[in-house]
Design an enzyme around this catalytic site. Sequence first.
Site, PDB file in Angstrom:
ATOM      1  N   THR A  26       0.818  -1.218   0.000  1.00  0.00           N
ATOM      2  CA  THR A  26       0.000   0.000   0.000  1.00  0.00           C
ATOM      3  C   THR A  26       0.845   1.257   0.000  1.00  0.00           C
ATOM      4  O   THR A  26       0.635   2.176  -0.796  1.00  0.00           O
ATOM      5  CB  THR A  26      -0.931  -0.008   1.217  1.00  0.00           C
ATOM      6  N   VAL A  27       1.828   1.323   0.894  1.00  0.00           N
ATOM      7  CA  VAL A  27       2.658   2.518   0.992  1.00  0.00           C
ATOM      8  C   VAL A  27       3.629   2.603  -0.174  1.00  0.00           C
ATOM      9  O   VAL A  27       3.798   3.662  -0.791  1.00  0.00           O
ATOM     10  CB  VAL A  27       3.426   2.541   2.335  1.00  0.00           C
ATOM     11  N   LYS A 116       8.986   0.351  12.073  1.00  0.00           N
ATOM     12  CA  LYS A 116       9.126   0.604  13.525  1.00  0.00           C
ATOM     13  C   LYS A 116       9.602  -0.626  14.291  1.00  0.00           C
ATOM     14  O   LYS A 116      10.381  -0.525  15.237  1.00  0.00           O
ATOM     15  CB  LYS A 116       7.832   1.126  14.137  1.00  0.00           C
ATOM     16  N   GLY A 198     -11.116  -2.299   6.868  1.00  0.00           N
ATOM     17  CA  GLY A 198      -9.707  -2.368   6.516  1.00  0.00           C
ATOM     18  C   GLY A 198      -8.787  -1.691   7.503  1.00  0.00           C
ATOM     19  O   GLY A 198      -7.576  -1.583   7.261  1.00  0.00           O
ATOM     20  N   LYS A 216       6.648   1.848  18.638  1.00  0.00           N
ATOM     21  CA  LYS A 216       6.663   3.292  18.445  1.00  0.00           C
ATOM     22  C   LYS A 216       7.054   4.018  19.734  1.00  0.00           C
ATOM     23  O   LYS A 216       7.773   5.026  19.699  1.00  0.00           O
ATOM     24  CB  LYS A 216       5.299   3.760  17.957  1.00  0.00           C
TER      25      LYS A 216
END
Length: 447
Positions: A26-27, A116, A198, A216
Amino acid sequence: MTQQAPTAAPPAARPVLRVGVLGSGTVGTQVVRLLGEQAQEFAARSGALLEVTGIAVRDLSAPRDPAVPRALLTDDATAVATGNDIVIELIGGIEPARTLILAALRAGASVITGNKALIAAHGPELYAAAAAAGVDFYYEAAVAGAIPVVYALRESMAGDRVTSVLGIVNGTTNYILDEMSAKGLGFEAALAAAQELGYAEADPTADVDGLDAAAKAAIIASLAFHTRVGIDDVSVEGIRSVTAEDIREAHASGCELKLLAIAQRVALADGPEGAEGVSVRVHPALVPADHPLASVHGAFNAVLVEAESAGRLMFYGKGAGGAPTASAVLSDVVAAAAHRVNGGQAPRESSYADLPVLGPEQAVTRYQVQLCVDDQPGSLAAVAAAFAANDVSINSVRQSAYVGGDQAVVTIVTHPAAVGRLDAAVEALRSQERVLDVMSVQRVEGE
């Protein structure tokens, strides 16, 4: 004679920097799309033409967005990692991402990642490899998607002393808790709604068990306190055990229930005067309705930074998603490209403070404790004595309801105290004759 200001180099005179992309999910798809659609803008901002030369994927035959040129796809990730000026890692996970990033750094590439989990587990190794090679290592997208938290802590706050960071850094869990709060849903129903939209994966473990937020939190704490903090240093509790009744009780107390990532400087009780440590934790907590984090809804993220000189700063926005995360990745790409053209480098790891990372029992927080007590004279005095014996001060007492002729539900909120003392007080309450049941214990964060 008037001198004219020098003009920017025309596009034809700009150097070309080769860009390799590891991963086309996606990214990665959005990164490639934007690099193609806005090529001239990125060239003007960075001073170089950014040419994507290869996109490493696991399955060459898998369906792809038309924005991803099939001619650039390859299953040779090592070649992409070692054959470019700038490498963007968007595979995720520990391996092969770690091996590929180290190979890219050693080959002289600047690396941008949103990984991360990898940084929280192996950050010092990656920082050292980048420093040894004299290249940039950027990771803005690793903490809160489009929100520039890494830049703020690493650069904007370099002239200040950060005292605490409080954040909603996982959009999936915030959406689930928000649905439970707004619609009265139970956890399973809210999770199903998140999966349908989603926001949650088929296997939501990393999100709902707090593991994503913990990675994170480790990165945030490392940056905020100039101290190495790894994933294993973070105390973690997820949201699986949160019930609709917990949400209702939060509302009755004028609060919202949020999954928070918390990093704090804490004075050492048994150390020399002025000695401090770092407390890092992830857990559900009650947040007063008038606190800025209480109004963060849906899948949004927000991070609240407290610093001695700047005071309170809040960062809010989309913490996930292809386009928002790509925005953070590409801001790092522009910075790395500009350094290639004009000189300079990304900030190196800053761990000079080397503060001790404290155990969960040394964290300082407030508790809200709901008790079923014997509704007789002296019951509240007995409850107060259990807190006082463990050096915990009571902030407020509210009688929530009657459970019959001789029983009442009492809700107590403490003043801040070390978790070890708070837990000891709760155990003392369990053994009190006047306390019939400790019904719930929730942390309270935010003033």
